[in-house]
Scaffold this motif. Structure first.
Motif, PDB file in Angstrom:
ATOM      1  N   PHE A  53      73.637  51.822  53.258  1.00  0.00           N
ATOM      2  CA  PHE A  53      73.681  50.395  52.955  1.00  0.00           C
ATOM      3  C   PHE A  53      74.166  50.163  51.517  1.00  0.00           C
ATOM      4  CE2 PHE A  53      71.449  46.622  51.277  1.00  0.00           C
ATOM      5  CZ  PHE A  53      72.035  45.645  52.069  1.00  0.00           C
ATOM      6  N   LEU A  54      73.638  50.937  50.569  1.00  0.00           N
ATOM      7  CA  LEU A  54      74.066  50.794  49.174  1.00  0.00           C
ATOM      8  C   LEU A  54      75.535  51.160  49.000  1.00  0.00           C
ATOM      9  CD1 LEU A  54      70.958  52.167  47.245  1.00  0.00           C
ATOM     10  CD2 LEU A  54      71.777  49.808  47.321  1.00  0.00           C
ATOM     11  N   MET A  55      76.005  52.158  49.765  1.00  0.00           N
ATOM     12  CA  MET A  55      77.420  52.524  49.690  1.00  0.00           C
ATOM     13  C   MET A  55      78.306  51.386  50.198  1.00  0.00           C
ATOM     14  SD  MET A  55      77.349  56.526  50.835  1.00  0.00           S
ATOM     15  CE  MET A  55      79.111  56.761  50.726  1.00  0.00           C
ATOM     16  N   ILE A  56      77.887  50.717  51.249  1.00  0.00           N
ATOM     17  CA  ILE A  56      78.651  49.579  51.778  1.00  0.00           C
ATOM     18  C   ILE A  56      78.662  48.431  50.761  1.00  0.00           C
ATOM     19  CG2 ILE A  56      78.673  47.761  53.550  1.00  0.00           C
ATOM     20  CD1 ILE A  56      77.663  49.932  55.528  1.00  0.00           C
ATOM     21  N   ILE A  57      77.493  48.140  50.203  1.00  0.00           N
ATOM     22  CA  ILE A  57      77.404  47.079  49.186  1.00  0.00           C
ATOM     23  C   ILE A  57      78.257  47.445  47.977  1.00  0.00           C
ATOM     24  CG2 ILE A  57      75.846  45.848  47.602  1.00  0.00           C
ATOM     25  CD1 ILE A  57      75.534  45.035  50.532  1.00  0.00           C
ATOM     26  N   ASP A  58      78.227  48.703  47.548  1.00  0.00           N
ATOM     27  CA  ASP A  58      79.040  49.152  46.422  1.00  0.00           C
ATOM     28  C   ASP A  58      80.526  48.989  46.732  1.00  0.00           C
ATOM     29  OD1 ASP A  58      79.597  50.363  43.873  1.00  0.00           O
ATOM     30  OD2 ASP A  58      79.987  52.247  44.919  1.00  0.00           O
ATOM     31  N   PHE A  59      80.923  49.342  47.934  1.00  0.00           N
ATOM     32  CA  PHE A  59      82.318  49.208  48.339  1.00  0.00           C
ATOM     33  C   PHE A  59      82.748  47.740  48.306  1.00  0.00           C
ATOM     34  CE2 PHE A  59      85.718  48.835  51.517  1.00  0.00           C
ATOM     35  CZ  PHE A  59      86.610  49.793  51.043  1.00  0.00           C
ATOM     36  N   CYS A  60      81.923  46.866  48.878  1.00  0.00           N
ATOM     37  CA  CYS A  60      82.252  45.429  48.918  1.00  0.00           C
ATOM     38  C   CYS A  60      82.278  44.822  47.514  1.00  0.00           C
ATOM     39  CB  CYS A  60      81.255  44.684  49.796  1.00  0.00           C
ATOM     40  SG  CYS A  60      81.360  45.134  51.537  1.00  0.00           S
ATOM     41  N   THR A  61      81.285  45.142  46.706  1.00  0.00           N
ATOM     42  CA  THR A  61      81.280  44.603  45.341  1.00  0.00           C
ATOM     43  C   THR A  61      82.391  45.216  44.509  1.00  0.00           C
ATOM     44  OG1 THR A  61      79.585  46.190  44.628  1.00  0.00           O
ATOM     45  CG2 THR A  61      78.827  44.004  45.330  1.00  0.00           C
ATOM     46  N   PHE A 144      73.193  52.199  43.155  1.00  0.00           N
ATOM     47  CA  PHE A 144      72.527  51.028  42.602  1.00  0.00           C
ATOM     48  C   PHE A 144      73.070  50.716  41.210  1.00  0.00           C
ATOM     49  CE2 PHE A 144      68.803  48.947  40.555  1.00  0.00           C
ATOM     50  CZ  PHE A 144      68.660  47.880  41.429  1.00  0.00           C
ATOM     51  N   TYR A 145      73.233  51.744  40.404  1.00  0.00           N
ATOM     52  CA  TYR A 145      73.787  51.579  39.065  1.00  0.00           C
ATOM     53  C   TYR A 145      75.207  51.032  39.140  1.00  0.00           C
ATOM     54  CZ  TYR A 145      75.126  52.556  34.282  1.00  0.00           C
ATOM     55  OH  TYR A 145      75.555  52.422  32.994  1.00  0.00           O
ATOM     56  N   SER A 146      75.999  51.592  40.038  1.00  0.00           N
ATOM     57  CA  SER A 146      77.384  51.155  40.189  1.00  0.00           C
ATOM     58  C   SER A 146      77.466  49.688  40.587  1.00  0.00           C
ATOM     59  CB  SER A 146      78.088  52.027  41.227  1.00  0.00           C
ATOM     60  OG  SER A 146      79.402  51.587  41.450  1.00  0.00           O
ATOM     61  N   ILE A 147      76.604  49.269  41.494  1.00  0.00           N
ATOM     62  CA  ILE A 147      76.607  47.878  41.953  1.00  0.00           C
ATOM     63  C   ILE A 147      76.218  46.938  40.816  1.00  0.00           C
ATOM     64  CG2 ILE A 147      75.454  46.212  43.468  1.00  0.00           C
ATOM     65  CD1 ILE A 147      75.136  48.597  45.481  1.00  0.00           C
ATOM     66  N   LEU A 148      75.081  47.216  40.181  1.00  0.00           N
ATOM     67  CA  LEU A 148      74.548  46.290  39.176  1.00  0.00           C
ATOM     68  C   LEU A 148      75.307  46.312  37.855  1.00  0.00           C
ATOM     69  CD1 LEU A 148      70.662  46.452  39.470  1.00  0.00           C
ATOM     70  CD2 LEU A 148      72.218  44.710  40.308  1.00  0.00           C
ATOM     71  N   PHE A 149      75.595  47.484  37.352  1.00  0.00           N
ATOM     72  CA  PHE A 149      76.093  47.577  35.983  1.00  0.00           C
ATOM     73  C   PHE A 149      77.589  47.798  35.872  1.00  0.00           C
ATOM     74  CE2 PHE A 149      71.645  49.128  35.851  1.00  0.00           C
ATOM     75  CZ  PHE A 149      71.116  48.030  35.203  1.00  0.00           C
ATOM     76  N   GLU A 150      78.264  48.082  36.970  1.00  0.00           N
ATOM     77  CA  GLU A 150      79.714  48.228  36.912  1.00  0.00           C
ATOM     78  C   GLU A 150      80.405  47.095  37.663  1.00  0.00           C
ATOM     79  OE1 GLU A 150      80.524  52.132  38.407  1.00  0.00           O
ATOM     80  OE2 GLU A 150      79.685  53.129  36.648  1.00  0.00           O
TER      81      GLU A 150
END
Length: 179
Positions: A53-61, A144-150
């Protein structure tokens, strides 16, 4: 050509690992603690689902961040050649990331079973930890770091600044109530 891409990918992962380890001992650590606690206290199937799920969110963001970056470049450079929103190089890196995550998780699981490593407990928690769960939780922290801080930061949403503003407001309200 593929070797260069893999080495570039490994250097990016090395950089992200160092960045995350550094941030765990900085002001950003308070945002990472709930994810770490949440992942290590669940079973493997749910942890893998969370990672996916986090990988999908990271990809979309990441696509969103790329879009905002492209718009910013177009605004600054009107006459230059326009960049692509999604490049095949970035998609290859996503595939390599998936392979790296999967391989490391399977390797941890394999090591656990070959060497009969039993679940262990840390005195702070009653949850049973395994090597596989620790690897999955590390990759969840990376995502999580990639999504929030990048990605969010590239989209113009600085989570740290918002967090510090909320903390400052909370302290001001608390001081006003204590008077």
């Amino acid at each position: 050509m593929l070797f260069i891409n893999v080495s570039k990918f490994l250097s990016i992962i090395d950089f992200k690992i160092k960045l995350i380890l550094h941030s765990l001992f900085s002001s950003k650590s308070f945002l990472m603690i709930p994810v770490a606690i949440g992942v290590v206290s669940i079973e493997i199937k749910n942890a893998i689902n969370l990672l996916f799920f986090l990988m999908i969110i990271d990809f979309c963001t990441g696509i969103g961040a790329s879009y905002f970056k492209k718009k910013k470049e177009e605004k600054e450079n009107h006459n230059e050649k326009k960049s692509l929103l999604i490049s095949s190089e970035k998609l290859k890196m996503s595939g390599l990331k998936f392979i790296l995550y999967t391989t490391s998780i399977l390797l941890a699981y394999f090591v656990e079973n070959v060497f009969f490593i039993k679940p262990f407990q840390i005195s702070l928690s009653s949850a049973n930890f395994t090597l596989t769960i620790l690897v999955i939780s590390f990759w969840c922290l990376v995502e999580f770091y990639s999504i929030l801080f990048e990605n969010f930061k590239a989209m113009g949403l600085d989570i740290m600044a918002i967090g510090f503003k909320l903390i400052k407001k909370y302290k001001n309200v608390k001081q006003e109530l204590n008077k």
